[in-house]
Design a protein around this motif. Structure first.
Motif, PDB file in Angstrom:
ATOM      1  N   MET B 100       0.837  -1.196   0.000  1.00 46.11           N
ATOM      2  CA  MET B 100       0.000   0.000   0.000  1.00 46.11           C
ATOM      3  C   MET B 100       0.879   1.256   0.000  1.00 46.11           C
ATOM      4  O   MET B 100       0.580   2.242  -0.673  1.00 46.11           O
ATOM      5  CB  MET B 100      -0.903   0.010   1.233  1.00 46.11           C
ATOM      6  CG  MET B 100      -1.960  -1.053   1.220  1.00 46.11           C
ATOM      7  SD  MET B 100      -2.999  -0.904   2.676  1.00 46.11           S
ATOM      8  CE  MET B 100      -3.880  -2.455   2.608  1.00 46.11           C
ATOM      9  N   LEU B 103       2.068   1.737  -3.431  1.00 43.80           N
ATOM     10  CA  LEU B 103       0.983   2.257  -4.271  1.00 43.80           C
ATOM     11  C   LEU B 103       0.762   3.743  -3.975  1.00 43.80           C
ATOM     12  O   LEU B 103       0.567   4.545  -4.895  1.00 43.80           O
ATOM     13  CB  LEU B 103      -0.292   1.465  -3.992  1.00 43.80           C
ATOM     14  CG  LEU B 103      -1.502   1.862  -4.819  1.00 43.80           C
ATOM     15  CD1 LEU B 103      -1.363   1.351  -6.234  1.00 43.80           C
ATOM     16  CD2 LEU B 103      -2.780   1.325  -4.206  1.00 43.80           C
ATOM     17  N   LEU B 111      -0.769  10.663  -9.970  1.00 48.54           N
ATOM     18  CA  LEU B 111      -1.953  11.522 -10.000  1.00 48.54           C
ATOM     19  C   LEU B 111      -1.661  12.910  -9.451  1.00 48.54           C
ATOM     20  O   LEU B 111      -2.346  13.866  -9.778  1.00 48.54           O
ATOM     21  CB  LEU B 111      -3.086  10.896  -9.183  1.00 48.54           C
ATOM     22  CG  LEU B 111      -3.719   9.617  -9.719  1.00 48.54           C
ATOM     23  CD1 LEU B 111      -4.918   9.232  -8.879  1.00 48.54           C
ATOM     24  CD2 LEU B 111      -4.145   9.780 -11.162  1.00 48.54           C
ATOM     25  N   MET B 115       0.774  13.767 -13.834  1.00 50.48           N
ATOM     26  CA  MET B 115      -0.414  14.015 -14.640  1.00 50.48           C
ATOM     27  C   MET B 115      -0.630  15.501 -14.920  1.00 50.48           C
ATOM     28  O   MET B 115      -1.215  15.879 -15.926  1.00 50.48           O
ATOM     29  CB  MET B 115      -1.619  13.436 -13.913  1.00 50.48           C
ATOM     30  CG  MET B 115      -2.833  13.358 -14.773  1.00 50.48           C
ATOM     31  SD  MET B 115      -3.996  12.213 -14.070  1.00 50.48           S
ATOM     32  CE  MET B 115      -3.428  10.697 -14.772  1.00 50.48           C
ATOM     33  N   PHE B 133      -5.722   9.485  -1.343  1.00 48.07           N
ATOM     34  CA  PHE B 133      -6.085   8.274  -2.085  1.00 48.07           C
ATOM     35  C   PHE B 133      -6.024   7.065  -1.165  1.00 48.07           C
ATOM     36  O   PHE B 133      -6.954   6.257  -1.124  1.00 48.07           O
ATOM     37  CB  PHE B 133      -5.134   8.098  -3.273  1.00 48.07           C
ATOM     38  CG  PHE B 133      -5.392   6.863  -4.077  1.00 48.07           C
ATOM     39  CD1 PHE B 133      -6.325   6.872  -5.101  1.00 48.07           C
ATOM     40  CD2 PHE B 133      -4.722   5.681  -3.805  1.00 48.07           C
ATOM     41  CE1 PHE B 133      -6.579   5.722  -5.834  1.00 48.07           C
ATOM     42  CE2 PHE B 133      -4.968   4.527  -4.530  1.00 48.07           C
ATOM     43  CZ  PHE B 133      -5.895   4.557  -5.554  1.00 48.07           C
ATOM     44  N   ALA B 136      -8.867   7.012   1.407  1.00 48.26           N
ATOM     45  CA  ALA B 136     -10.174   6.670   0.850  1.00 48.26           C
ATOM     46  C   ALA B 136     -10.206   5.221   0.390  1.00 48.26           C
ATOM     47  O   ALA B 136     -11.260   4.606   0.347  1.00 48.26           O
ATOM     48  CB  ALA B 136     -10.507   7.600  -0.321  1.00 48.26           C
ATOM     49  N   THR B 137      -9.037   4.694   0.010  1.00 49.85           N
ATOM     50  CA  THR B 137      -9.000   3.349  -0.556  1.00 49.85           C
ATOM     51  C   THR B 137      -8.914   2.282   0.525  1.00 49.85           C
ATOM     52  O   THR B 137      -9.605   1.273   0.475  1.00 49.85           O
ATOM     53  CB  THR B 137      -7.798   3.213  -1.506  1.00 49.85           C
ATOM     54  OG1 THR B 137      -7.837   4.301  -2.423  1.00 49.85           O
ATOM     55  CG2 THR B 137      -7.867   1.934  -2.283  1.00 49.85           C
ATOM     56  N   PHE B 138      -8.039   2.508   1.500  1.00 50.07           N
ATOM     57  CA  PHE B 138      -7.836   1.514   2.550  1.00 50.07           C
ATOM     58  C   PHE B 138      -8.113   2.145   3.909  1.00 50.07           C
ATOM     59  O   PHE B 138      -7.193   2.340   4.711  1.00 50.07           O
ATOM     60  CB  PHE B 138      -6.405   0.970   2.508  1.00 50.07           C
ATOM     61  CG  PHE B 138      -5.977   0.522   1.138  1.00 50.07           C
ATOM     62  CD1 PHE B 138      -6.592  -0.566   0.539  1.00 50.07           C
ATOM     63  CD2 PHE B 138      -4.984   1.188   0.449  1.00 50.07           C
ATOM     64  CE1 PHE B 138      -6.212  -0.980  -0.729  1.00 50.07           C
ATOM     65  CE2 PHE B 138      -4.598   0.775  -0.820  1.00 50.07           C
ATOM     66  CZ  PHE B 138      -5.214  -0.314  -1.412  1.00 50.07           C
ATOM     67  N   PRO B 139      -9.374   2.492   4.180  1.00 51.26           N
ATOM     68  CA  PRO B 139      -9.640   3.250   5.412  1.00 51.26           C
ATOM     69  C   PRO B 139      -9.238   2.505   6.680  1.00 51.26           C
ATOM     70  O   PRO B 139      -8.838   3.145   7.651  1.00 51.26           O
ATOM     71  CB  PRO B 139     -11.151   3.484   5.363  1.00 51.26           C
ATOM     72  CG  PRO B 139     -11.684   2.545   4.362  1.00 51.26           C
ATOM     73  CD  PRO B 139     -10.587   2.246   3.405  1.00 51.26           C
ATOM     74  N   ILE B 140      -9.323   1.190   6.660  1.00 52.07           N
ATOM     75  CA  ILE B 140      -9.016   0.484   7.906  1.00 52.07           C
ATOM     76  C   ILE B 140      -7.513   0.434   8.123  1.00 52.07           C
ATOM     77  O   ILE B 140      -7.011   0.798   9.186  1.00 52.07           O
ATOM     78  CB  ILE B 140      -9.615  -0.936   7.886  1.00 52.07           C
ATOM     79  CG1 ILE B 140     -11.138  -0.820   7.751  1.00 52.07           C
ATOM     80  CG2 ILE B 140      -9.243  -1.705   9.139  1.00 52.07           C
ATOM     81  CD1 ILE B 140     -11.831  -2.131   7.589  1.00 52.07           C
ATOM     82  N   ALA B 141      -6.774   0.017   7.084  1.00 51.10           N
ATOM     83  CA  ALA B 141      -5.324  -0.067   7.234  1.00 51.10           C
ATOM     84  C   ALA B 141      -4.734   1.301   7.549  1.00 51.10           C
ATOM     85  O   ALA B 141      -3.758   1.419   8.295  1.00 51.10           O
ATOM     86  CB  ALA B 141      -4.694  -0.616   5.955  1.00 51.10           C
ATOM     87  N   LEU B 164      -2.225  -6.760  -2.661  1.00 51.58           N
ATOM     88  CA  LEU B 164      -3.679  -6.869  -2.824  1.00 51.58           C
ATOM     89  C   LEU B 164      -4.351  -7.564  -1.659  1.00 51.58           C
ATOM     90  O   LEU B 164      -5.565  -7.623  -1.594  1.00 51.58           O
ATOM     91  CB  LEU B 164      -4.078  -7.601  -4.112  1.00 51.58           C
ATOM     92  CG  LEU B 164      -3.715  -6.915  -5.426  1.00 51.58           C
ATOM     93  CD1 LEU B 164      -4.203  -7.758  -6.597  1.00 51.58           C
ATOM     94  CD2 LEU B 164      -4.326  -5.535  -5.500  1.00 51.58           C
ATOM     95  N   MET B 165      -3.564  -8.098  -0.713  1.00 48.62           N
ATOM     96  CA  MET B 165      -4.184  -8.844   0.377  1.00 48.62           C
ATOM     97  C   MET B 165      -4.250  -7.984   1.636  1.00 48.62           C
ATOM     98  O   MET B 165      -3.513  -7.030   1.807  1.00 48.62           O
ATOM     99  CB  MET B 165      -3.385 -10.121   0.662  1.00 48.62           C
ATOM    100  CG  MET B 165      -3.457 -11.104  -0.471  1.00 48.62           C
ATOM    101  SD  MET B 165      -5.148 -11.629  -0.772  1.00 48.62           S
ATOM    102  CE  MET B 165      -5.134 -11.826  -2.537  1.00 48.62           C
ATOM    103  N   GLN B 166      -5.131  -8.401   2.526  1.00 45.07           N
ATOM    104  CA  GLN B 166      -5.271  -7.677   3.783  1.00 45.07           C
ATOM    105  C   GLN B 166      -4.071  -7.914   4.670  1.00 45.07           C
ATOM    106  O   GLN B 166      -3.380  -8.905   4.552  1.00 45.07           O
ATOM    107  CB  GLN B 166      -6.518  -8.179   4.519  1.00 45.07           C
ATOM    108  CG  GLN B 166      -7.762  -7.505   4.045  1.00 45.07           C
ATOM    109  CD  GLN B 166      -8.992  -8.160   4.585  1.00 45.07           C
ATOM    110  OE1 GLN B 166      -8.913  -9.150   5.294  1.00 45.07           O
ATOM    111  NE2 GLN B 166     -10.128  -7.602   4.250  1.00 45.07           N
ATOM    112  N   GLY B 302     -16.157  14.086  10.553  1.00 51.23           N
ATOM    113  CA  GLY B 302     -16.273  12.680  10.891  1.00 51.23           C
ATOM    114  C   GLY B 302     -14.953  12.046  11.259  1.00 51.23           C
ATOM    115  O   GLY B 302     -14.910  11.000  11.882  1.00 51.23           O
TER     116      GLY B 302
END
Lengths: 233, 340, 216
Positions: B100, B103, B111, B115, B133, B136-141, B164-166, B302
């Protein structure tokens, strides 16, 4: 679409009458088609809606085999046969026609958008008034987090036997000690709290007006699961 | 985009930002970040070093891949690509899976920078684009915070999740000072916030070392002092006001200043010369905006932390601020056609 | 119409060379809103396909009798009729998906791609070519929806058409299900499309250009 006026048409600009007639003819056929499709799909759509509703009610009132629809009108709960709205409630009955509980609905803001909740409410049980089930009818909570309010069986299970005295409270996951407490979802505290807040607000709206004596079971003429439209409508 | 308009460079002094695109300025930022980074590595263990390496590799590889071969030498030699990766890493939890982090580095550069046409043309701070990004993509991690590990060389199992794995579920999440404040209304002592011995993103905890780095940058004139000062003053004042209304519920000014990403954001991200206003007046407006938004988001939003969104939102307003606060250029038509 | 139409060419052009989404950048609203899963994308694509092909057929059939002063109104009436038909049919057949697509089914009527095909093509060409063109364009639209929906579902849920691809431990990319994921994915696909087109154009400059292969 207009066949008739075309015969005499020349290359000149058409008259207003012709324009109006063209539009009218197009509109007429369009209307015919729309009425046709409406009639053709009406029964299926109605059945789908009724089945969806029935599934939701049966889900939050375990053991229920039939239901009747009521509506809160000016502080009174009366039998109701129209389309459901936010003041509609349902009474669920067991196989022998014994009253099990009410299915009540509530709606309110969640993390993203309005959450619509239906929950089973049992006025009398060995632990007093309690909830016996909860289901989310509609929500747009964050996939993977907030949507656990209906995807997480553990969270939904919180409501299977939940005392409403004095009021339902959300606590951090794993710290539930009282019957009226709900374990929040880790990472989705806001959505969890929203669900409980919606239920508490809905309780304030419904509970004072529920009749002391539960409604009678609907007259049972056929098997417990006939065409659902008959029971709801 | 008005920042890239060559005519803007004609405006009168002070032009503190002028030296910033040179490799020398980048080097200054590296030096300024070094203490806080080293402290983060020492405090959070070898895991955090791995996260830093992963983001830097992600950022540099992306930059390399999307730069025409002829320009690679120039673009990669100024260390700015790697700096984006480092800044991003400093905002990440130390237990983040490395794929992650990689990424995130790639998204920051892809981005956030490439870009838009490369360094200098981007509207948003690239590191924060990457963080937004990831959040928003991996809120828990992204909100699973590890405290200091048992030993320096302990690697969190979650770091090593397969792509790609948790992450493995051994994570014992600890609440950050901001999380404690938001959900349990308990403030962390200012002392540990200053030293950085709390939980949090791997480079944001030590307010003191970040402040030292920031002062170094201001003295070297690499950043406009108005932006951080405006942020600090606004956020402190705002939080003083709401704190006086309900001291139990709302954070005190010192807590606001020294917790979360405030120092890192205000000193190293908000003043990024590419994405902040050029004019002195604009810099102050920008800083006030960030300061207000941070407290607003932290208190009523929030999420516990609001620094990232505050800066990104004000980044979006930067071209507008630049246009409004632009000094009159003499000897030109009065209409704003000159700025267009 | 001066040039002679080739039926195969008229149909195939909508799929790639004049793809309504990737080349003409039309129909963005359903494109971004309902592509969070492959199934939604397919249902939306089928509904649009039905509306476009039927409308093109009718408009082309009556192209001689529709007065040009009110043609747009009549096109809209025709399109709206088929959209209503599609709306009720989906509501009856697949209520769950209809609920997810929500307002975007009725909004097909406002899809500029459909009205655009009527005005630019069906009203000027014979029924055969109008239908072929509609099939090609709607097919291209469906292809685009599916490309976007597929990417978003694979990354966002680790599934395609609801079938898990990566096992239980897959970490979903939540952003891909959310609206920003639509924008990011669409942007990246457009980037890829332009890159392919640019490369092809560059290559064609070196070789003698075949007749009729006008690269946009």
């Amino acid at each position: 679409m207009s066949e008739q006026p075309i015969q005499q048409m020349t290359q000149q600009d058409p008259t207003s009458t012709r324009l109006i007639i063209s539009m009218a003819v197009a509109g007429f056929f369009s209307g015919l088609i729309i009425i046709g499709i409406y009639l053709a799909t009406f029964d299926t759509i109605k059945e789908n809606k009724a089945r969806e509703l029935k599934e939701a009610v049966f889900r939050v009132l375990p053991g229920v085999t039939q239901m009747s629809q009521h509506r809160l009108e000016k502080d009174r709960v009366v039998p109701y046969a129209g389309d459901p709205d936010e003041n509609t409630l349902y009474a669920g009955f067991g196989e022998n026609g014994d009253f099990i509980g009410y299915a009540l609905t509530g709606a309110g803001p969640g993390f993203q958008d309005t959450i619509k909740v239906i929950y089973g409410y049992q006025p009398e049980s060995d632990m007093g008034a309690r909830l016996i089930g909860m289901w989310i009818l509609d929500s747009r909570e964050t996939p993977g987090l907030g949507d656990k309010i209906y995807k997480d069986a553990e969270f939904v299970g919180n409501f299977d036997a939940l005392s409403i005295e004095p009021t339902i409270k959300v606590v951090k996951k794993g710290t539930k000690t009282k019957n009226s407490e709900v374990d929040a979802i880790t990472g989705a505290t806001i959505s969890s709290k929203a669900v409980v807040r919606i239920i508490n607000i809905a309780n304030d709206k419904w509970l004072p007006h529920l009749p002391v004596n539960p409604p009678e079971a609907p007259p049972q003429t056929q098997t417990p699961t006939p065409s659902p439209t008959q029971e709801v409508q | 985009m008005s920042e890239q308009d060559p005519k803007l460079l004609l405006q009168p002094a002070p032009l503190l930002q002028q030296g910033m695109t040179t490799p020398q300025a980048m080097k200054d930022v590296w030096i300024a970040l070094a203490p806080a980074t080293l402290f983060g590595i020492w405090h959070f263990g070898i895991s955090s070093l791995l996260v830093i390496i992963a983001t830097i590799v992600g950022a540099v590889v992306t930059e390399w891949a999307f730069t025409p071969a002829a320009k690679r030498q120039i673009v990669l030699s100024d260390w700015s690509g790697a700096l984006t990766g480092l800044l991003l890493a400093l905002t990440l939890p130390p237990g983040l899976p490395l794929w992650m982090a990689f990424l995130g580095g790639a998204v920051s550069t892809g981005l956030g920078k490439v870009m838009w046409g490369g360094l200098g043309n981007n509207l948003f701070n690239p590191a924060l684009v990457g963080r937004a990004f990831l959040l928003a993509t991996f809120p828990i991690a992204m909100t699973t915070w590890h405290g200091a590990p048992d030993g320096f060389f302990t690697i969190h199992a979650s770091n090593l999740a397969m792509p790609l794995m948790q992450s493995a579920t051994d994570a014992i999440s600890q609440a950050t000072p901001l999380g404690l404040m938001k959900f349990e209304q308990s403030a962390t002592a200012t002392g540990s916030l200053l030293l950085g011995t709390t939980t949090g993103s791997l480079g944001e905890t030590s307010a003191l070392l970040l402040l030292l780095g920031g002062i170094f940058l201001i003295l070297r004139r690499d950043i406009d002092w108005r932006i951080p000062v405006a942020i600090f003053v606004t956020a402190a004042l705002f939080s003083m006001i709401i704190n006086s209304v309900d001291a139990m519920k709302y954070p005190a000014p010192l807590f606001t200043l020294f917790s979360g990403g405030m120092m890192l954001g205000a000193l190293f991200m908000a003043p990024d010369p590419v994405t902040s206003p050029l004019t002195p007046k604009g810099a102050i407006i920008f800083g006030v905006g960030v300061g207000l938004l941070v407290v607003l988001i932290r208190v009523w939003g929030g999420l516990p932390e609001g620094m990232m969104y505050a800066i990104l939102l004000m980044n979006a307003a930067t071209p507008l601020i630049d246009r409004v606060t632009q000094p009159r250029v003499f000897g030109r038509a009065k209409s704003n056609g000159g700025a267009k | 119409m001066a040039k002679k139409l080739d039926s195969y060419e008229e149909m195939i052009k909508g799929l790639w060379r004049e793809n309504p989404v990737f080349v003409q950048v039309l129909g963005m609203c359903p494109m971004l809103a309902v592509t969070n899963s492959a199934v939604n994308a397919v249902v939306m694509g089928v509904a649009t396909f039905f509306v476009l092909v039927s409308s093109s057929f009718l408009v082309s059939s009556f192209r001689g009798v529709i007065p040009k002063q009110v043609r747009i109104s009549i096109y809209v009436v025709i399109i709206a009729t088929f959209v209503t038909v599609a709306d009720y049919t989906l509501l009856a057949l697949v209520p769950a998906i209809h609920k997810e697509l929500g307002a975007f089914i009725p909004l097909i009527v406002a899809n500029c791609m459909i009205l655009g095909r009527q005005e630019a093509y069906a009203s000027k060409n014979s029924v055969k070519f109008a239908v072929l063109d509609a099939i090609g364009t709607a097919g291209g639209f469906m292809f685009a929806l599916l490309a976007l929906g597929g990417v978003r579902e694979i990354l966002g849920e680790g599934k395609i058409f609801g079938v898990p691809l990566f096992g239980d431990n897959f970490e979903p990319w939540v952003i891909m299900i959310l609206p920003p994921g639509g924008f990011i994915t669409l942007g990246l696909i457009l980037l890829f499309f332009n890159w392919v087109t640019a490369r092809r154009a560059a290559r064609n400059q070196l070789q003698p250009q075949p007749v009729g292969s006008d690269i946009r």
